[in-house]
Scaffold this motif. Structure first.
Motif, short mmCIF file in Angstrom:
data_model
loop_
_atom_site.label_atom_id
_atom_site.label_comp_id
_atom_site.label_asym_id
_atom_site.label_seq_id
_atom_site.Cartn_x
_atom_site.Cartn_y
_atom_site.Cartn_z
N SER A 27 0.64 -1.05 0.22
CA SER A 27 -0.02 0.01 0.12
C SER A 27 0.92 1.22 0.13
O SER A 27 0.61 2.13 -0.77
CB SER A 27 -0.89 -0.01 1.15
OG SER A 27 -1.69 -1.08 1.13
N ARG A 28 1.77 1.25 0.92
CA ARG A 28 2.87 2.40 0.78
C ARG A 28 3.74 2.67 -0.60
O ARG A 28 3.99 3.80 -0.81
CB ARG A 28 3.71 2.45 2.15
CG ARG A 28 2.80 2.31 3.37
CD ARG A 28 3.92 2.09 4.45
NE ARG A 28 4.69 3.40 4.73
CZ ARG A 28 5.65 3.57 5.37
NH1 ARG A 28 5.82 2.58 6.25
NH2 ARG A 28 6.44 4.66 5.52
N LEU A 29 4.04 1.34 -1.00
CA LEU A 29 4.77 1.65 -2.28
C LEU A 29 4.06 2.23 -3.27
O LEU A 29 4.54 2.57 -4.46
CB LEU A 29 5.27 0.22 -2.79
CG LEU A 29 6.55 -0.33 -1.76
CD1 LEU A 29 6.75 -1.80 -2.23
CD2 LEU A 29 7.66 0.42 -1.77
N GLY A 30 2.58 2.09 -3.21
CA GLY A 30 2.05 2.88 -4.43
C GLY A 30 2.32 4.29 -4.59
O GLY A 30 1.58 4.78 -5.54
N LYS A 31 2.51 4.95 -3.39
CA LYS A 31 2.75 6.07 -3.59
C LYS A 31 3.51 6.73 -4.58
O LYS A 31 4.44 5.91 -5.02
CB LYS A 31 3.10 6.92 -2.21
CG LYS A 31 2.00 6.70 -1.28
CD LYS A 31 2.30 7.19 0.19
CE LYS A 31 1.19 6.82 1.17
NZ LYS A 31 1.58 7.65 2.63
N ARG A 32 3.53 8.05 -5.09
CA ARG A 32 4.47 8.55 -6.15
C ARG A 32 4.35 7.53 -7.49
O ARG A 32 2.93 7.51 -7.78
CB ARG A 32 5.76 8.79 -5.49
CG ARG A 32 5.93 9.74 -4.53
CD ARG A 32 7.43 9.88 -4.03
NE ARG A 32 7.66 8.83 -3.17
CZ ARG A 32 8.81 8.88 -2.33
NH1 ARG A 32 9.79 9.72 -2.92
NH2 ARG A 32 8.98 8.03 -1.64
#
Length: 501
Positions: A27-32
């Motif tokens: 979920s956090r890697l989806g940013k940017r």
């Protein structure tokens, strides 16, 4: 699907914690800009739980990549197994690019895979209905707002993705490396009818003597004769479909996630709510034969009527090969053989194990639909008649009843008998007298040769399938030791492997 009273079991804390850790990382890697090797190397996020997954390491080894480079292939492969809505969400939010090879009309891929997560979310919402309809959705969920998308839909999608890549043992890497995904690349279709259970595997130095005590190693894994054969078929690069039933408990959901991770189609695996998924105890010695203990009153059983849906009939009549075990009741097996015979297309392989749940005589009229019957001398004798005088007599009776070819397996010794003659495959020099999964590997390898070759099996096909048995010599979980085509080829003489493909 008929079953007795069941009680649900909660998922183990370790499994749940590992899955949640991976879900939060994704979920956090989806940013940017989304998921990429550079993002994994440069991120401030602690991604060790993702990089250290067994499936990531196995794929990295198979493909010659670093774990950071292997993650994208694993995630992409797993994402393709998700239901359509969840697949679209993780594809857009991680910028995986699943639609680049075959983009739907009117979809701007530069916007769907934009550099910023907010832009990707907004475009996904804008084209929500179009994307679902163009990709064949029967019904389209209500279009979310950006705020609602960030809630339950994203949580559900990333949970499903994390469950896939953390489920079961390290398996599926060969399919990722060779196919880059399961959709549209299989070389043949095989439908498997059997059981899917959770195996409790006890690894021992030797079989226990009466009154003795010993130390054991314990492993837990999805299993069952049907599941193992379906996984073995998928491991060989064929399109595998399993017809079985599981409970609506955590074990059942684990099995479904594991099958999808292995590339096995699960649309015909029924989920019985408020039912407990069966457990089988497997005693696996370092040398010699393993022993299975299945709980008779804890089975989820199919009913003959379950086979008469349009989807099931299509699976049984249009497959290149139908592979049956005796785990389901005899009436179900009879009905399956009737449906296959009416289709007139599929080759039929039957594994005569475990002992039939019902009188063998009910099956006799249907044996003329069986092209290849596989069993140990004892299993074949039980099927042929209680008064059969030895293995040869049992095989002869089964041929008279209409079976085309009988494959007798005793350890690693293989004898093929048909009305056209007999073939004895020399027993290989092996470290183990037998191994759990050997017969599943043989059945799947024979199915592979039939599906790919498109003709009845000949001597090189049986030799190749016999080699698959020796590739399973391990005390690892049963499904994990199923060999790939390349692994079987390495065990064969050069002049034989030329006819493999």
């Amino acid at each position: 699907m008929h079953h007795g009273p069941r009680s649900a079991e909660p998922a183990t804390g370790a499994q749940d914690t590992g899955m949640l850790a991976v879900r939060n990382i994704l979920s956090r890697l989806g940013k940017r800009s989304g998921l990429s090797p550079e993002r994994l190397r440069d991120t401030e996020i602690d991604v060790d739980a993702l990089l250290n997954l067994p499936i990531v390491h196995r794929y990295a080894t198979t493909a010659g990549l670093s774990p950071a480079e292997a993650v994208h292939g694993v995630i992409t492969y797993a994402a393709r197994q998700l239901p359509l809505t969840e697949r679209l969400i993780v594809d857009a939010e991680l910028a995986l690019g699943l639609l680049r090879d075959n983009p739907p009309n009117g979809v701007d891929l530069d916007r769907l895979y934009a550099a910023e997560l907010g832009d990707r979310r907004r475009y996904l919402i804008e084209r929500w209905c179009d994307l679902h309809e163009s990709l064949g959705a029967e019904t389209t969920p209500r279009t979310p707002t950006e705020r609602t998308l960030r809630g339950e839909p994203e949580r559900r999608a990333f949970t499903a993705l994390a469950q896939l890549i953390t489920a079961g043992p390290a398996f599926g890497a060969s399919a990722i490396a060779s196919n880059g995904g399961a959709e549209g690349r299989a070389r043949g279709r095989v439908t498997v009818l059997g059981d899917a259970v959770i195996d409790h595997i006890y690894v021992v130095d030797r079989m226990p003597e009466p009154g003795s005590s010993m130390w054991v190693d314990f492993q837990r894994s999805p299993g069952g004769k049907g599941l193992n054969r379906a996984v073995a078929v998928a491991r060989l690069g064929l399109r595998a479909q399993l017809l079985a039933a599981v409970g609506g408990d955590p074990d059942g959901h684990e099995i479904l996630a594991y099958l999808r991770m292995c590339g096995v189609e699960t649309n015909l695996v029924g989920v019985v709510e408020r039912a407990r998924t069966p457990i089988t105890a497997v005693i696996m010695p370092a040398v010699g034969h393993s022993a299975n203990l299945a709980f008779k009153e804890d089975r989820l059983r199919l009913h003959p009527d379950d086979l008469d849906t349009p989807e099931t009939r299509a699976a049984l009549t249009t497959a290149d090969v139908v592979l049956l075990t005796f785990e389901q009741p005899v009436d179900v097996i009879v009905r399956a053989l009737e449906i296959v015979a009416a289709g007139g297309r599929s080759r039929v392989i039957v594994s005569a194990s475990p002992p039939l749940n019902g009188s063998p005589r009910k099956l006799y009229r249907s044996l003329r639909s069986v092209h290849y019957l596989i069993g140990t001398p004892d299993e074949l004798a039980r099927l042929a008649s209680e008064d059969a005088s030895g293995a040869d007599d049992a095989v002869e009776r089964l041929l008279v009843l209409g079976v085309d070819t009988v494959c007798t397996i005793d350890g690693f010794q293989l004898t093929i008998r048909s009305r056209r003659g007999e073939l004895v495959v020399p027993e290989p020099a092996t470290a183990m007298a037998g191994s759990a999964g050997a017969y599943a590997a043989f059945s799947a390898a024979l199915a592979y040769r039939l599906a790919v070759g498109g003709q009845p099996a000949r001597e090189p096909d049986f030799l190749w399938a016999a080699a698959a048995m020796t590739a399973t010599q391990s005390v690892s979980t049963i499904a994990e030791v199923m060999p790939s085509v390349a692994e079987i080829d390495r065990l064969m003489p050069v002049d034989t492997t030329r006819e493999t493909h």
